[in-house]
Design a protein around this motif. Structure first.
Motif, PDB file in Angstrom:
ATOM      1  N   ALA A  80      62.775  30.987 -12.613  1.00 49.00           N
ATOM      2  CA  ALA A  80      62.865  31.572 -11.268  1.00 49.00           C
ATOM      3  C   ALA A  80      64.291  31.500 -10.743  1.00 49.00           C
ATOM      4  CB  ALA A  80      61.904  30.860 -10.319  1.00 49.00           C
ATOM      5  N   GLN A  83      66.425  34.132 -12.445  1.00 43.69           N
ATOM      6  CA  GLN A  83      66.136  35.458 -11.883  1.00 43.69           C
ATOM      7  C   GLN A  83      66.783  35.613 -10.509  1.00 43.69           C
ATOM      8  OE1 GLN A  83      61.870  35.253 -12.246  1.00 43.69           O
ATOM      9  NE2 GLN A  83      61.876  36.301 -14.225  1.00 43.69           N
ATOM     10  N   ARG A  84      66.770  34.555  -9.729  1.00 44.88           N
ATOM     11  CA  ARG A  84      67.378  34.616  -8.397  1.00 44.88           C
ATOM     12  C   ARG A  84      68.892  34.751  -8.495  1.00 44.88           C
ATOM     13  NH1 ARG A  84      67.882  30.770  -3.606  1.00 44.88           N
ATOM     14  NH2 ARG A  84      68.343  32.285  -1.985  1.00 44.88           N
ATOM     15  N   ASP A  87      69.737  38.232  -9.517  1.00 47.20           N
ATOM     16  CA  ASP A  87      69.591  39.164  -8.400  1.00 47.20           C
ATOM     17  C   ASP A  87      70.781  39.049  -7.436  1.00 47.20           C
ATOM     18  OD1 ASP A  87      68.083  41.051  -6.663  1.00 47.20           O
ATOM     19  OD2 ASP A  87      68.029  39.310  -5.323  1.00 47.20           O
ATOM     20  N   LEU A  88      71.149  37.825  -7.088  1.00 47.79           N
ATOM     21  CA  LEU A  88      72.259  37.634  -6.145  1.00 47.79           C
ATOM     22  C   LEU A  88      73.572  38.161  -6.701  1.00 47.79           C
ATOM     23  CD1 LEU A  88      71.375  34.047  -4.863  1.00 47.79           C
ATOM     24  CD2 LEU A  88      71.293  36.164  -3.531  1.00 47.79           C
TER      25      LEU A  88
END
Length: 138
Positions: A80, A83-84, A87-88
Protein backbone atom coordinates in the motif's frame (compact mmCIF):
# COMPACT_ATOMS: atom_id res chain seq x y z
CA UNK A 1 11.15 -29.36 -30.29
CA UNK A 2 9.24 -27.54 -27.55
CA UNK A 3 7.51 -29.71 -24.96
CA UNK A 4 4.37 -28.24 -23.36
CA UNK A 5 4.39 -27.99 -19.57
CA UNK A 6 2.94 -30.90 -17.61
CA UNK A 7 -0.34 -30.64 -15.66
CA UNK A 8 1.22 -29.27 -12.46
CA UNK A 9 3.98 -27.23 -14.06
CA UNK A 10 3.78 -23.50 -14.53
CA UNK A 11 4.86 -21.12 -17.23
CA UNK A 12 5.38 -17.47 -16.27
CA UNK A 13 2.04 -15.71 -16.44
CA UNK A 14 0.09 -18.92 -17.08
CA UNK A 15 -2.50 -20.52 -14.88
CA UNK A 16 -1.37 -22.75 -12.03
CA UNK A 17 -3.55 -25.69 -11.21
CA UNK A 18 -3.33 -29.13 -9.81
CA UNK A 19 -3.90 -32.10 -12.08
CA UNK A 20 -7.67 -31.96 -11.70
CA UNK A 21 -7.78 -28.30 -12.72
CA UNK A 22 -9.45 -27.35 -9.45
CA UNK A 23 -8.33 -24.14 -7.84
CA UNK A 24 -6.93 -22.70 -11.05
CA UNK A 25 -5.91 -19.06 -10.85
CA UNK A 26 -3.25 -16.83 -12.40
CA UNK A 27 0.16 -17.30 -10.79
CA UNK A 28 0.31 -13.57 -9.98
CA UNK A 29 -2.93 -13.67 -7.95
CA UNK A 30 -2.22 -13.98 -4.26
CA UNK A 31 -4.34 -13.56 -1.21
CA UNK A 32 -4.66 -9.94 -0.11
CA UNK A 33 -2.62 -10.60 3.04
CA UNK A 34 0.14 -12.57 1.32
CA UNK A 35 3.68 -11.28 1.20
CA UNK A 36 5.02 -10.22 -2.20
CA UNK A 37 8.53 -10.64 -3.57
CA UNK A 38 10.14 -7.65 -5.23
CA UNK A 39 9.49 -9.24 -8.64
CA UNK A 40 5.80 -9.72 -7.90
CA UNK A 41 5.46 -6.17 -6.59
CA UNK A 42 7.31 -4.86 -9.62
CA UNK A 43 4.88 -6.64 -11.97
CA UNK A 44 1.83 -5.49 -9.99
CA UNK A 45 2.86 -1.82 -9.91
CA UNK A 46 4.72 -1.59 -13.20
CA UNK A 47 7.73 -0.16 -11.37
CA UNK A 48 11.23 -1.49 -12.05
CA UNK A 49 12.85 -3.41 -9.20
CA UNK A 50 15.72 -0.94 -8.96
CA UNK A 51 13.23 1.86 -8.27
CA UNK A 52 11.67 -0.14 -5.42
CA UNK A 53 15.13 -0.76 -3.92
CA UNK A 54 15.97 2.95 -4.32
CA UNK A 55 12.75 3.97 -2.55
CA UNK A 56 13.77 1.78 0.39
CA UNK A 57 16.81 4.04 0.81
CA UNK A 58 14.74 7.23 0.62
CA UNK A 59 11.64 6.33 2.62
CA UNK A 60 12.33 4.91 6.10
CA UNK A 61 8.68 3.81 6.35
CA UNK A 62 9.28 1.31 3.53
CA UNK A 63 11.04 -1.63 5.18
CA UNK A 64 10.21 -5.01 3.64
CA UNK A 65 11.28 -8.14 5.47
CA UNK A 66 14.61 -9.45 4.25
CA UNK A 67 15.42 -13.13 4.44
CA UNK A 68 18.50 -15.13 3.53
CA UNK A 69 20.32 -13.74 0.54
CA UNK A 70 18.64 -10.34 1.06
CA UNK A 71 15.45 -11.62 -0.55
CA UNK A 72 12.77 -9.02 0.06
CA UNK A 73 9.22 -9.80 1.15
CA UNK A 74 6.75 -6.93 1.05
CA UNK A 75 3.89 -7.01 3.57
CA UNK A 76 0.44 -5.73 2.54
CA UNK A 77 1.15 -2.40 4.28
CA UNK A 78 4.42 -2.11 2.31
CA UNK A 79 2.51 -2.73 -0.91
CA UNK A 80 0.00 0.00 0.00
CA UNK A 81 2.85 2.40 0.80
CA UNK A 82 4.58 1.68 -2.52
CA UNK A 83 1.31 2.34 -4.36
CA UNK A 84 0.85 5.59 -2.44
CA UNK A 85 4.42 6.76 -3.08
CA UNK A 86 4.01 5.88 -6.76
CA UNK A 87 0.77 7.90 -6.94
CA UNK A 88 2.30 10.92 -5.18
CA UNK A 89 5.42 10.91 -7.34
CA UNK A 90 4.08 9.91 -10.73
CA UNK A 91 0.46 11.11 -10.73
CA UNK A 92 0.37 14.06 -8.35
CA UNK A 93 3.78 15.49 -9.24
CA UNK A 94 5.44 15.45 -5.81
CA UNK A 95 9.22 15.33 -5.58
CA UNK A 96 11.04 12.71 -3.51
CA UNK A 97 11.69 15.38 -0.86
CA UNK A 98 8.01 16.39 -0.94
CA UNK A 99 6.81 12.83 -0.39
CA UNK A 100 9.37 12.36 2.41
CA UNK A 101 8.06 15.49 4.14
CA UNK A 102 4.43 14.49 3.65
CA UNK A 103 4.96 10.99 5.05
CA UNK A 104 7.02 12.31 7.99
CA UNK A 105 4.29 14.86 8.85
CA UNK A 106 1.61 12.16 8.72
CA UNK A 107 3.68 9.96 10.98
CA UNK A 108 4.03 12.77 13.52
CA UNK A 109 0.32 13.53 13.49
CA UNK A 110 -0.73 9.87 13.53
CA UNK A 111 -4.43 10.62 13.82
CA UNK A 112 -6.42 7.95 15.57
CA UNK A 113 -9.41 6.70 13.68
CA UNK A 114 -12.92 6.76 15.08
CA UNK A 115 -12.91 2.95 15.19
CA UNK A 116 -9.73 2.95 17.26
CA UNK A 117 -11.13 5.50 19.67
CA UNK A 118 -14.35 3.51 20.00
CA UNK A 119 -12.35 0.35 20.77
CA UNK A 120 -10.34 2.22 23.42
CA UNK A 121 -13.54 3.53 24.99
CA UNK A 122 -15.03 0.02 25.07
CA UNK A 123 -11.95 -1.35 26.82
CA UNK A 124 -11.97 1.56 29.26
CA UNK A 125 -15.65 1.01 30.05
CA UNK A 126 -15.19 -2.73 30.59
CA UNK A 127 -12.24 -2.05 32.92
CA UNK A 128 -14.28 0.49 34.86
CA UNK A 129 -17.12 -2.06 35.20
CA UNK A 130 -14.69 -4.73 36.37
CA UNK A 131 -13.22 -2.34 38.98
CA UNK A 132 -16.70 -1.42 40.17
CA UNK A 133 -17.63 -5.11 40.52
CA UNK A 134 -14.40 -5.82 42.37
CA UNK A 135 -14.99 -2.93 44.76
CA UNK A 136 -18.57 -4.12 45.42
CA UNK A 137 -17.43 -7.69 46.16
CA UNK A 138 -14.42 -6.78 48.27
Amino acid sequence: MMVPPGPSETVAGDITADESGAGARPASEKAAGAFRTIGELSRETGLPQHILRYWETRFPQLRPLQRAGNRRYYRPEDVALVQRINDLLNQQGYTIRGVQTLLADERKRAPTSAATMEAVRAVRDSLADALAEDAAVG
